[in-house]
Design a protein around this motif. Structure first.
Motif, PDB file in Angstrom:
ATOM      1  N   THR A 275      17.955  11.494   6.871  1.00 35.67           N
ATOM      2  CA  THR A 275      17.748  11.306   8.306  1.00 35.67           C
ATOM      3  C   THR A 275      16.272  11.433   8.634  1.00 35.67           C
ATOM      4  O   THR A 275      15.469  11.855   7.801  1.00 35.67           O
ATOM      5  N   GLU A 276      15.923  11.076   9.858  1.00 31.17           N
ATOM      6  CA  GLU A 276      14.545  11.190  10.323  1.00 31.17           C
ATOM      7  C   GLU A 276      14.451  12.313  11.348  1.00 31.17           C
ATOM      8  O   GLU A 276      15.269  12.378  12.274  1.00 31.17           O
TER       9      GLU A 276
ATOM     10  N   MET B 295       0.829  -1.198   0.000  1.00 34.16           N
ATOM     11  CA  MET B 295       0.000   0.000   0.000  1.00 34.16           C
ATOM     12  C   MET B 295       0.869   1.254   0.000  1.00 34.16           C
ATOM     13  O   MET B 295       0.558   2.245  -0.670  1.00 34.16           O
ATOM     14  N   ALA B 296       1.963   1.229   0.742  1.00 37.75           N
ATOM     15  CA  ALA B 296       2.885   2.366   0.755  1.00 37.75           C
ATOM     16  C   ALA B 296       3.520   2.562  -0.620  1.00 37.75           C
ATOM     17  O   ALA B 296       3.689   3.695  -1.081  1.00 37.75           O
TER      18      ALA B 296
ATOM     19  N   ALA C 181       4.985   3.723   8.752  1.00 36.83           N
ATOM     20  CA  ALA C 181       6.446   3.692   8.744  1.00 36.83           C
ATOM     21  C   ALA C 181       6.968   3.473   7.325  1.00 36.83           C
ATOM     22  O   ALA C 181       7.929   4.129   6.894  1.00 36.83           O
ATOM     23  N   ALA C 182       6.330   2.549   6.603  1.00 35.99           N
ATOM     24  CA  ALA C 182       6.756   2.270   5.227  1.00 35.99           C
ATOM     25  C   ALA C 182       6.514   3.472   4.321  1.00 35.99           C
ATOM     26  O   ALA C 182       7.345   3.805   3.467  1.00 35.99           O
ATOM     27  N   LEU C 183       5.378   4.140   4.507  1.00 35.09           N
ATOM     28  CA  LEU C 183       5.077   5.295   3.663  1.00 35.09           C
ATOM     29  C   LEU C 183       6.047   6.438   3.933  1.00 35.09           C
ATOM     30  O   LEU C 183       6.552   7.077   2.996  1.00 35.09           O
ATOM     31  N   MET C 184       6.339   6.707   5.207  1.00 37.47           N
ATOM     32  CA  MET C 184       7.267   7.789   5.515  1.00 37.47           C
ATOM     33  C   MET C 184       8.673   7.467   5.023  1.00 37.47           C
ATOM     34  O   MET C 184       9.404   8.364   4.588  1.00 37.47           O
ATOM     35  N   GLN C 185       9.059   6.222   5.070  1.00 37.16           N
ATOM     36  CA  GLN C 185      10.361   5.828   4.530  1.00 37.16           C
ATOM     37  C   GLN C 185      10.438   6.174   3.045  1.00 37.16           C
ATOM     38  O   GLN C 185      11.447   6.729   2.572  1.00 37.16           O
TER      39      GLN C 185
ATOM     40  N   TYR D 117      -0.298  -3.653  11.225  1.00 32.59           N
ATOM     41  CA  TYR D 117      -0.525  -2.794  10.055  1.00 32.59           C
ATOM     42  C   TYR D 117      -0.511  -1.318  10.436  1.00 32.59           C
ATOM     43  O   TYR D 117      -0.024  -0.469   9.675  1.00 32.59           O
ATOM     44  N   LYS D 118      -1.034  -1.016  11.617  1.00 32.45           N
ATOM     45  CA  LYS D 118      -1.213   0.384  12.024  1.00 32.45           C
ATOM     46  C   LYS D 118       0.116   1.101  12.237  1.00 32.45           C
ATOM     47  O   LYS D 118       0.171   2.335  12.200  1.00 32.45           O
TER      48      LYS D 118
END
Length: 509
Positions: A366-367, A251-252, A352-356, A346-347
């Motif tokens: 960096t984050e 989905m990401a 996390a995957a999308l922000m990556q 999933y939540k």
């Protein structure tokens, strides 16, 4: 059962299968509750439309596989013949369609040929469009040239983008008429994947109270496709968590390239986290979070912004189907607590995957705590201007500490709002302690494609093919296989022409 001897529609005999093809029929061995064995319905006088040479190489086949003497691959991949060892079958599944239980479905126009061994493991080959099956539900089991070209190109485009997907080896076509909204001609796509098992396969056996078969299917999937789950305290819960994580990252991936699936029914969700069943899909042009790519989706259930939540909804349906596999003597398992815990992954996994992906698209190494706000505000800015999704990110890569790219400014109406966000973005880049614009541009262009399969590009290939010219399909395939490179033909990466606004795709696409 189809004989191991190769039988040709005209009575001839093929010399044999590809030397590298040690055909397996593991799904066939599950038994008749899982599928129906039947032959394909071929097409008279088939012709090649396109082939993926890269995928053929991954299968271990020689470059001339499609014309090698004795193989007669054109007939095999048109449903007119089989290679020794193939066992053609259609699988049964059920599912939820547009949020409602649809009951029994199944491979209504797909036939599994078997599995071929490759260096990456066993790969299933499947013909899509090779005639009616017991699961066609009054349909003809055919695919048309138009939709076949779209699936072929997008499957291979996703491979180029690095997004998990079923693959497409070839398209064959004939003059066989097929009735859709209008009279069209038939085609067959050869699809390839490690497995085509869907959420709906598990739903079928749960909803029909075939719990022994449900367990058999789960054990089969774990043994062949998720063996690491065998060591878990509850392998079925581990299997679900694996699917949850893969679906979250898929989905990401879709969100990060502006892709809309269009028919995210549970029967179109892969247990391997692959993009499955390319029907009314679309890559967005002007960014609209509420964009609905499927003209048949009147309620907008599968709009772009809703896709992540629909992914979780579908996972809940899968978890419900797995409930009969829980230990009835354990109160927590009987009530599904371990399954719910797996769903909760999933939540956190999806955001996390999308922000990556979004940090990579913005060239951030960096984050920082305010990154989410920076990304959200960029997307809001794009949405307000209906800025082109693909080009907004691609042109942003040309930003320097001293200059706003003119081509980027051209996409936005509110120049003051754009300038304000770009200053925030520069400040964020400076906070990383890296001021190498060239290095950042290189990294951004490696994750922000120059070319995606926009509807008007697909339409150009389709119109040419319908007129008998397949060269545009072949040319576009080569471009889509290298989506991060600037194409030789500038129009492949250009904003869509005005006439593209009238294009619509529906479930018949």
């Amino acid at each position: 059962m189809i004989s191991a001897d190769l039988t040709h529609a005209s009575g001839g005999h093929l010399d044999g299968p590809p030397p590298a093809a040690a055909w397996l029929n593991r799904y066939a061995a599950l038994g008749s509750a899982f599928h129906t064995e039947l032959p394909a319905q071929g097409m008279a006088k088939p012709v090649w439309v396109a082939r993926s040479d890269g995928l053929a190489a991954e299968l271990g086949w020689p470059a001339d596989w499609w014309q090698r003497e004795g193989w007669q691959a054109l007939d095999v991949l048109s449903g007119n013949a089989v290679w020794p060892g193939m066992c053609t079958l259609a699988t049964v599944y059920s599912g939820h369609q547009f949020g409602s239980w649809a009951g029994q479905l199944g491979d209504g126009r797909a036939l599994l040929l078997g599995e071929v061994q490759t260096q990456a493991g066993a790969m299933e080959l499947q013909l899509k469009g090779a005639g009616a099956t017991p699961y066609s539900r009054m349909g003809d089991g055919r695919a048309v040239l138009r939709s076949s070209i779209r699936e072929f190109l997008c499957s291979e485009a996703f491979a180029g983008l690095g997004i998990p997907s079923t693959r497409a080896l070839a398209i064959t076509a004939s003059a066989l008429p097929v009735r859709r909204e209008t009279l069209e001609t038939a085609a067959v796509v050869t699809r390839v994947a490690p497995s085509f098992i869907r959420f709906g396969h598990f739903e079928h056996f749960a909803h029909t109270n075939q719990h022994a078969e449900l367990r058999q299917l789960a054990d089969f999937f774990i043994r062949h496709h998720a063996p690491e789950c065998l060591a878990a305290a509850n392998p079925y819960v581990a299997m679900l968590e694996r699917v949850v994580r893969q679906t979250a990252t898929l989905m990401a991936d879709w969100q990060a390239v502006g892709f809309c699936h269009g028919v995210m029914n549970t029967d179109n969700m892969s247990m391997l986290g692959l993009t499955l069943d390319y029907g009314p899909f679309g890559f967005m042009d002007g960014f609209d979070p509420g964009h609905v790519c499927n003209h048949s989706d009147h309620q907008g259930r599968y709009a772009y912004a809703r896709q992540p939540n629909i992914g979780l909804w579908n996972l809940h349906a899968l978890a419900q189907a797995l409930l009969p596999l829980m230990n009835a003597d354990d109160d927590a398992e009987r009530e599904g607590a371990p399954l719910l815990a797996a769903l909760d992954v999933y939540k956190t996994a999806f955001p996390a995957a999308l922000m990556q992906r979004m940090r990579a698209k913005l060239g951030l190494l960096t984050e920082q705590a305010d990154d989410r706000a920076l990304v959200d505000d960029w997307l809001k800015l794009m949405a307000a201007a209906r800025a082109d999704f693909t080009q907004s990110f691609r042109r942003l890569s040309s930003l320097t500490q001293a200059e706003d790219p003119a081509k980027l400014r051209d996409l936005f109406i509110d120049q003051a709002a754009l300038a304000q966000w770009l200053q925030r973005y520069r400040d964020r880049l400076s906070a990383e302690g890296r001021n190498d614009d060239q290095d950042r541009a290189r990294r951004m262009r490696a994750v922000n494609p120059a070319v995606v399969l926009r509807n008007h590009l697909a339409e150009g290939a389709i119109r040419a093919a319908q007129a008998g010219d397949f060269s545009e399909t072949e040319r576009l395939l080569k471009v889509l296989q290298r989506p991060y490179d600037e194409p030789e033909r500038a129009s492949d990466a250009a904003l869509p022409p005005d006439w593209a606004q009238t294009l619509e795709v529906s479930c018949s696409s």
